[in-house]
Design a protein around this motif. Sequence first.
Motif, PDB file in Angstrom:
ATOM      1  N   VAL A  31       0.870  -1.177   0.000  1.00  0.00           N
ATOM      2  CA  VAL A  31       0.000   0.000   0.000  1.00  0.00           C
ATOM      3  C   VAL A  31       0.904   1.223   0.000  1.00  0.00           C
ATOM      4  CG1 VAL A  31      -1.927  -1.121   1.206  1.00  0.00           C
ATOM      5  CG2 VAL A  31      -0.200   0.096   2.527  1.00  0.00           C
ATOM      6  N   ASP A  32       0.330   2.369  -0.367  1.00  0.00           N
ATOM      7  CA  ASP A  32       1.128   3.594  -0.293  1.00  0.00           C
ATOM      8  C   ASP A  32       0.933   4.231   1.081  1.00  0.00           C
ATOM      9  OD1 ASP A  32      -0.966   5.771  -0.427  1.00  0.00           O
ATOM     10  OD2 ASP A  32      -1.387   4.776  -2.336  1.00  0.00           O
ATOM     11  N   PRO A  33       1.823   5.130   1.460  1.00  0.00           N
ATOM     12  CA  PRO A  33       1.782   5.700   2.817  1.00  0.00           C
ATOM     13  C   PRO A  33       0.477   6.423   3.166  1.00  0.00           C
ATOM     14  CG  PRO A  33       3.891   6.173   1.785  1.00  0.00           C
ATOM     15  CD  PRO A  33       3.006   5.580   0.722  1.00  0.00           C
ATOM     16  N   GLN A  34      -0.255   6.923   2.171  1.00  0.00           N
ATOM     17  CA  GLN A  34      -1.488   7.653   2.451  1.00  0.00           C
ATOM     18  C   GLN A  34      -2.711   6.739   2.573  1.00  0.00           C
ATOM     19  OE1 GLN A  34       0.660   8.696  -0.176  1.00  0.00           O
ATOM     20  NE2 GLN A  34       1.651   9.957   1.380  1.00  0.00           N
ATOM     21  N   SER A  35      -2.561   5.457   2.261  1.00  0.00           N
ATOM     22  CA  SER A  35      -3.682   4.522   2.397  1.00  0.00           C
ATOM     23  C   SER A  35      -4.133   4.497   3.848  1.00  0.00           C
ATOM     24  CB  SER A  35      -3.265   3.112   1.980  1.00  0.00           C
ATOM     25  OG  SER A  35      -2.933   3.062   0.627  1.00  0.00           O
ATOM     26  N   LEU A  36      -5.420   4.288   4.041  1.00  0.00           N
ATOM     27  CA  LEU A  36      -5.947   4.212   5.395  1.00  0.00           C
ATOM     28  C   LEU A  36      -5.636   2.858   6.021  1.00  0.00           C
ATOM     29  CD1 LEU A  36      -9.469   5.876   4.994  1.00  0.00           C
ATOM     30  CD2 LEU A  36      -7.320   6.933   5.730  1.00  0.00           C
ATOM     31  N   VAL A  37      -5.486   2.852   7.328  1.00  0.00           N
ATOM     32  CA  VAL A  37      -5.251   1.607   8.060  1.00  0.00           C
ATOM     33  C   VAL A  37      -6.375   0.627   7.757  1.00  0.00           C
ATOM     34  CG1 VAL A  37      -5.087   0.571  10.366  1.00  0.00           C
ATOM     35  CG2 VAL A  37      -3.893   2.725   9.873  1.00  0.00           C
ATOM     36  N   ARG A  38      -7.592   1.133   7.626  1.00  0.00           N
ATOM     37  CA  ARG A  38      -8.757   0.299   7.305  1.00  0.00           C
ATOM     38  C   ARG A  38      -8.502  -0.539   6.043  1.00  0.00           C
ATOM     39  NH1 ARG A  38     -13.662   0.981   8.903  1.00  0.00           N
ATOM     40  NH2 ARG A  38     -13.239   3.060   9.721  1.00  0.00           N
ATOM     41  N   GLU A  39      -7.939   0.083   5.022  1.00  0.00           N
ATOM     42  CA  GLU A  39      -7.637  -0.618   3.761  1.00  0.00           C
ATOM     43  C   GLU A  39      -6.547  -1.669   3.966  1.00  0.00           C
ATOM     44  OE1 GLU A  39      -7.355  -1.779  -0.285  1.00  0.00           O
ATOM     45  OE2 GLU A  39      -8.961  -0.932   0.922  1.00  0.00           O
ATOM     46  N   ALA A  40      -5.520  -1.309   4.720  1.00  0.00           N
ATOM     47  CA  ALA A  40      -4.430  -2.254   4.982  1.00  0.00           C
ATOM     48  C   ALA A  40      -4.939  -3.459   5.766  1.00  0.00           C
ATOM     49  CB  ALA A  40      -3.300  -1.559   5.737  1.00  0.00           C
TER      50      ALA A  40
END
Length: 142
Positions: free
Chosen positions: A17-26
């Motif tokens: 994931v990229d650094p701006q992705s939300l924790v929810r997505e990860a």
Amino acid sequence: MSVKAILNEKGRQVVTVDPQSLVREAVRLLHENRIGAVIIVKPGDKIAGILTERDVVAATAKYGAACLDKPVSAVMWSKVHCCNEDMTINDIMEIMNNTRSRHLPVEKNGRLVGIVSIGDTVRHHIRAIENEAEQIKAYIAG
């Protein structure tokens, strides 16, 4: 056995994931892929961090459910311990033991090229021990 051999056998695909992705997505990716870590990458497959199940638990303890709406860069581990393809299983087992890491991204020329987990290392280490035992038995049996 080398890290390169492990990657050649298991594959080199890494969930990122990229650094701006939300924790929810990860967290969704961790669950869907049945994995314990995602690698955070910047453009050019440069490793920016790692987010593990442990990090999610720590963020939940610190921020509560609101952690899910934070960017992964706010809760990831940015001091990532990495390995390279030329390292042996013993090399990476030592790194994992010393750093208490369960996942090591594999870098080549500063770019992410794979990941090895503690499960990968244990599986291959056991296989090597079993092969050695078989060779010893065959030698003794003559």
